[in-house]
Design a protein around this motif. Sequence first.
Motif, PDB file in Angstrom:
ATOM      1  N   GLY A 161       0.785  -1.219   0.000  1.00 30.61           N
ATOM      2  CA  GLY A 161       0.000   0.000   0.000  1.00 30.61           C
ATOM      3  C   GLY A 161       0.823   1.278   0.000  1.00 30.61           C
ATOM      4  O   GLY A 161       0.365   2.319  -0.452  1.00 30.61           O
ATOM      5  N   LYS A 162       2.036   1.223   0.529  1.00 30.31           N
ATOM      6  CA  LYS A 162       2.878   2.418   0.596  1.00 30.31           C
ATOM      7  C   LYS A 162       4.336   1.996   0.716  1.00 30.31           C
ATOM      8  O   LYS A 162       4.643   0.843   1.043  1.00 30.31           O
ATOM      9  CB  LYS A 162       2.505   3.283   1.798  1.00 30.31           C
ATOM     10  N   PHE A 163       5.216   2.918   0.437  1.00 28.86           N
ATOM     11  CA  PHE A 163       6.654   2.727   0.611  1.00 28.86           C
ATOM     12  C   PHE A 163       7.031   3.469   1.885  1.00 28.86           C
ATOM     13  O   PHE A 163       7.233   4.679   1.889  1.00 28.86           O
ATOM     14  CB  PHE A 163       7.418   3.280  -0.599  1.00 28.86           C
ATOM     15  N   GLY A 164       7.099   2.730   3.005  1.00 24.34           N
ATOM     16  CA  GLY A 164       7.222   3.324   4.324  1.00 24.34           C
ATOM     17  C   GLY A 164       8.587   3.915   4.628  1.00 24.34           C
ATOM     18  O   GLY A 164       9.516   3.892   3.804  1.00 24.34           O
ATOM     19  N   VAL A 165       8.728   4.423   5.847  1.00 24.90           N
ATOM     20  CA  VAL A 165       9.956   5.073   6.281  1.00 24.90           C
ATOM     21  C   VAL A 165      11.136   4.111   6.221  1.00 24.90           C
ATOM     22  O   VAL A 165      12.205   4.447   5.690  1.00 24.90           O
ATOM     23  CB  VAL A 165       9.791   5.626   7.712  1.00 24.90           C
ATOM     24  N   LEU A 174      12.626   3.661  -4.076  1.00 25.76           N
ATOM     25  CA  LEU A 174      11.314   4.294  -4.204  1.00 25.76           C
ATOM     26  C   LEU A 174      10.888   4.369  -5.665  1.00 25.76           C
ATOM     27  O   LEU A 174       9.737   4.082  -6.005  1.00 25.76           O
ATOM     28  CB  LEU A 174      11.352   5.693  -3.588  1.00 25.76           C
ATOM     29  N   ALA A 175      11.822   4.739  -6.547  1.00 26.78           N
ATOM     30  CA  ALA A 175      11.497   4.824  -7.977  1.00 26.78           C
ATOM     31  C   ALA A 175      11.108   3.454  -8.527  1.00 26.78           C
ATOM     32  O   ALA A 175      10.176   3.342  -9.339  1.00 26.78           O
ATOM     33  CB  ALA A 175      12.691   5.389  -8.743  1.00 26.78           C
ATOM     34  N   ARG A 176      11.822   2.421  -8.103  1.00 27.28           N
ATOM     35  CA  ARG A 176      11.476   1.072  -8.563  1.00 27.28           C
ATOM     36  C   ARG A 176      10.104   0.664  -8.045  1.00 27.28           C
ATOM     37  O   ARG A 176       9.316   0.029  -8.760  1.00 27.28           O
ATOM     38  CB  ARG A 176      12.546   0.075  -8.104  1.00 27.28           C
TER      39      ARG A 176
END
Length: 645
Positions: free
Chosen positions: A342-346, A357-359
């Motif tokens: 659902g998200k890319f967390g800390v 993050l880009a991937r």
Amino acid sequence: MIDLDQLELHRRAPELRWAAARLAFEAFPQIAARTLEITSARLRAPRIPNLFSRDLHEITPSLNDDLLDLFGRCERTLSNQFTFLAQGEDIPEEIDWALHHGTAWGAEMHAFDYGLELALNYRMSGDTRYARHLRYLMAHWISANPPGQGDGWSLTSLARRVRNWVFASDLARRDWENDAVFFSLINRSLALQAQFLFGFARSLGSTEARLDAARALILAGKFFGGNQGAELSAAGSKILSGELDRYFDVNGRLTQSRPGSQLRLAQAIVEHLVFQTAKTVDEIDFKDKLRKILAVMAGALLPDGALPLFGESPAPFGEELADLFALSAVILSEPVWKSLAGKFGVVPYMILGETGLARFIGISQTSWTPTTCLQPQAGLYRLGGTNSSAMVINGRLPTHSGDHQDGFSYELALFGQRVVVDSGVHFPEKDSQEKYFATARAHNVLLVDGEGPRRIRPDDLPSLPEVWETDGGIKGLRLGHRGFFRLGIIHHRAWYCLEGQCWAVLDRLDGRGLHQVTSLLHFYPTFDLEVGENAAIARSRSLTVSVIPLGHPRPQIIASRGSGSRFEGWFSPAIGMKYATSVMRLEWETASWPWIGGYLIVPGSEPGIEVGKSDHSSDAVSFCLGGKEYRLSIAGSAGAWRKII
């Protein structure tokens, strides 16, 4: 016939070996400490290793809530306010590391998860208060906990602390590199701790503890580098490979049935993959096993994306699960894990940086729904309904006397909301009623004479699962076991999904004599129970369901909540937390054999159900629901049930 209780000594042999070794260490502290000093002297880190990404620009605003939570926890740590297992303590500046000696709370204090949070917050904010307090806590711990002495040298706490300190070294690099004396102190202490762990890690008894040791040794090897560091990393990798071998069969299928343990296995693999400095021959195998573990986990998720609480392993926090799926999405380049994250967390961002993050963003979007998924090799099954409704079933009996007695239990969600739940683990500390969470009465199982099913021998497994699906919108799963063999009883249980949002659970007992049979349902804490003569209503603010008994004679319906009766009702969503919850008991006296009974769970308070008498000769019950007649047979007509392997 050998009872599992008689095998407990063999199961605990590694723990007993560790206890004996620890006693020997404490009997000769000066000699043992000197030996540890000599063996650890060869471990020295010339510099702090690069573990986390250097390519960090700006964390997305969508993670502001996560950052606020982290900031709040770190601010409390700055004031020496510590909360573990839902119990808080305000500690004076001079910390007493023996506080809560010998308890799970004390073990958390020594594990230093809060230290990693301080380092993480320092890395993101640059606020030197966090780095300064971290240095104070670490130096104070070293001075107050001599090698091999006290709770701080318990292997489970030590393994987590080693991992946290190695991570902290990179996150707090800018501060530590300006203090050569402090870095030398940490260098020496980590060498002692890593060598101590290296010597005793294989004595650990549980899967989780061995995985923590493997992760710590792999990271310690990266911290120290050189041949000696490589030896530590190799030992950690060997422990990790051994744990994976324990839970994959000869056909390469995962057999670990406990969701909490599956999560720990996957986390250990991900950590090994993202922090290895060079590709290894094991990388393809590790990725393949990670993919299989994640597939089993995904096949047991509830509609809200959470894992069921089966087993003695603690339930993972939501962030843990989301971070695992996010990292796995990048490692494996597979959309389903991105969807579940659902998200890319800390934490994924700190590890993989802007490139990761880009991937993650570049992976295509896909949707996930809790469809029917049958996983007999792991003993986990999900029957999918409509409108985000699903039932997740535990098809394994307890493996030993200390395991949770939750064989053939289940969790149920309707319209995306938790309805029938497992009680969780809570973890005993001061509560005299703690053992409740492991007992059969804490789960949605069938009791005979007040006891749940258990395995008599290690090879006494449930029958092969059988499934049933009709063109009329009925699907079912049936399992059988000999867990009541001591009573001369064979038990079969079947779970059904009717029209996508109505559910039935049927039990069949074949035996002899007069017995009391009790079927248990534990509801999510927001539900209250209203018991009528022929049914019960469970109400929350947003959902109402009816529970209608099936079988003959009609059972007695009894409701309880919290500590109000012999059948307590508690729900533990995280370690140390527990909330009072409603429990329903359906109680029968078996008068004829075979016996068949169960219940329907139907949305609404007036479902308009007419229940007919059960037909013991054909193991069937009949009822009319919504103007449609149903006849459910736990035996099934010829060819109706088909086995799956």
